[in-house]
Design an enzyme around this catalytic site. Structure first.
Site, PDB file in Angstrom:
ATOM      1  N   SER A  31       3.873   2.990   1.541  1.00 28.10           N
ATOM      2  CA  SER A  31       2.946   2.899   2.223  1.00 28.10           C
ATOM      3  C   SER A  31       1.745   2.047   1.689  1.00 28.10           C
ATOM      4  O   SER A  31       0.967   1.449   2.273  1.00 28.10           O
ATOM      5  CB  SER A  31       2.276   4.358   2.911  1.00 28.10           C
ATOM      6  N   GLY A  65       6.396   6.097   3.300  1.00 23.31           N
ATOM      7  CA  GLY A  65       7.342   7.102   3.041  1.00 23.31           C
ATOM      8  C   GLY A  65       8.608   6.803   2.200  1.00 23.31           C
ATOM      9  O   GLY A  65       9.278   7.575   1.728  1.00 23.31           O
ATOM     10  N   ASN A  69       6.320   7.800  -3.942  1.00 23.24           N
ATOM     11  CA  ASN A  69       6.858   9.054  -3.159  1.00 23.24           C
ATOM     12  C   ASN A  69       7.894   9.926  -3.761  1.00 23.24           C
ATOM     13  O   ASN A  69       8.004  10.954  -3.862  1.00 23.24           O
ATOM     14  CB  ASN A  69       7.425   8.437  -1.901  1.00 23.24           C
ATOM     15  N   ASP A 104      -7.107  10.935   2.964  1.00 25.46           N
ATOM     16  CA  ASP A 104      -6.123  11.733   2.099  1.00 25.46           C
ATOM     17  C   ASP A 104      -6.119  11.688   0.524  1.00 25.46           C
ATOM     18  O   ASP A 104      -5.343  12.051  -0.005  1.00 25.46           O
ATOM     19  CB  ASP A 104      -4.391  11.235   2.714  1.00 25.46           C
ATOM     20  N   HIS A 130      -4.154   7.006   0.026  1.00 23.97           N
ATOM     21  CA  HIS A 130      -4.060   5.246   0.512  1.00 23.97           C
ATOM     22  C   HIS A 130      -5.442   4.766   0.394  1.00 23.97           C
ATOM     23  O   HIS A 130      -6.441   5.294   1.066  1.00 23.97           O
ATOM     24  CB  HIS A 130      -3.617   5.480   1.747  1.00 23.97           C
TER      25      HIS A 130
END
Length: 199
Positions: free
Chosen positions: A27, A64, A93, A174, A177
């Site tokens: 991402s 992801g 991830n 979040d 990002h």
């Protein structure tokens, strides 16, 4: 019109074939939460068009994605795009899920080996994990990238987010990002490692 097309054909022939940079990321490279043209990969493509004409970028990043996903996809992406340079920016991830370090390293090795076997030059882009995962894991995680780069003699950028990692305002809600405003910093951080591979 025929003259215009003939001239275009001549100029394209003189410029030579377009070579491809393939980006295999997650991402952070897929411009999560942003317009695709705002992400560091798209901004890098713009810079390449100005500074290293004759190159294009294919962004095969998937939000992801783990290293296992990248390892399962890379052969198809190499066959489809036939890149001269491959940027591998995966692993974040894996770390956030606490996946085994050996597994992550094996997947990175598989991707680097496949890219090199295809004749492509490789830039491995590393990630770091927050300290709450424990010193042993976080240090081992960072060391994976160094070990793979050294073993396969490929270029390494140790930490994609290095220029912005300590700035809370650089991240979306979040806290994972980056926001659009700092994507040029990421582009400029990657560029010195990528540019030598475009010669």
């Amino acid at each position: 019109m025929a003259v215009g097309l003939a001239t275009l054909g001549a100029s394209v022939a003189e410029a030579g074939p377009v070579r491809t940079v393939l980006v295999m990321g997650d991402s952070l490279s897929a411009a999560y939460g942003l317009a695709s043209e705002e992400g560091w990969v798209a901004l890098t493509a713009e810079r390449m068009a100005k500074e290293t004409p004759g190159w294009r970028v294919v962004n095969a990043s998937v939000s992801g994605e783990t290293t296992a996903g990248g390892a399962s996809r890379i052969e198809g992406e190499l066959a489809r795009n036939q890149p001269a340079v491959v940027v591998i920016a995966l692993g974040g991830n894996d770390g956030l899920r606490g996946l085994p370090l050996k597994q992550t390293r094996a997947n990175l090795e598989k991707m680097v080996s496949a890219a090199r076997a295809s004749g492509a030059r490789v830039l491995l882009v590393g990630m770091r994990m927050p300290p709450n995962l424990g010193k042993t894991y976080t240090e081992g995680f960072a060391a994976n990238y160094r070990a793979v780069a050294e073993a396969h003699k490929v270029s390494l950028l140790p930490f994609l987010l290095e220029p912005i990692a300590m700035e809370r305002a650089s991240f979306q809600a979040d806290n994972i990002h980056p926001v659009a405003a700092v994507q040029p910093k990421l582009r400029d951080h990657v560029w010195p490692a990528l540019a030598p591979l475009l010669k």
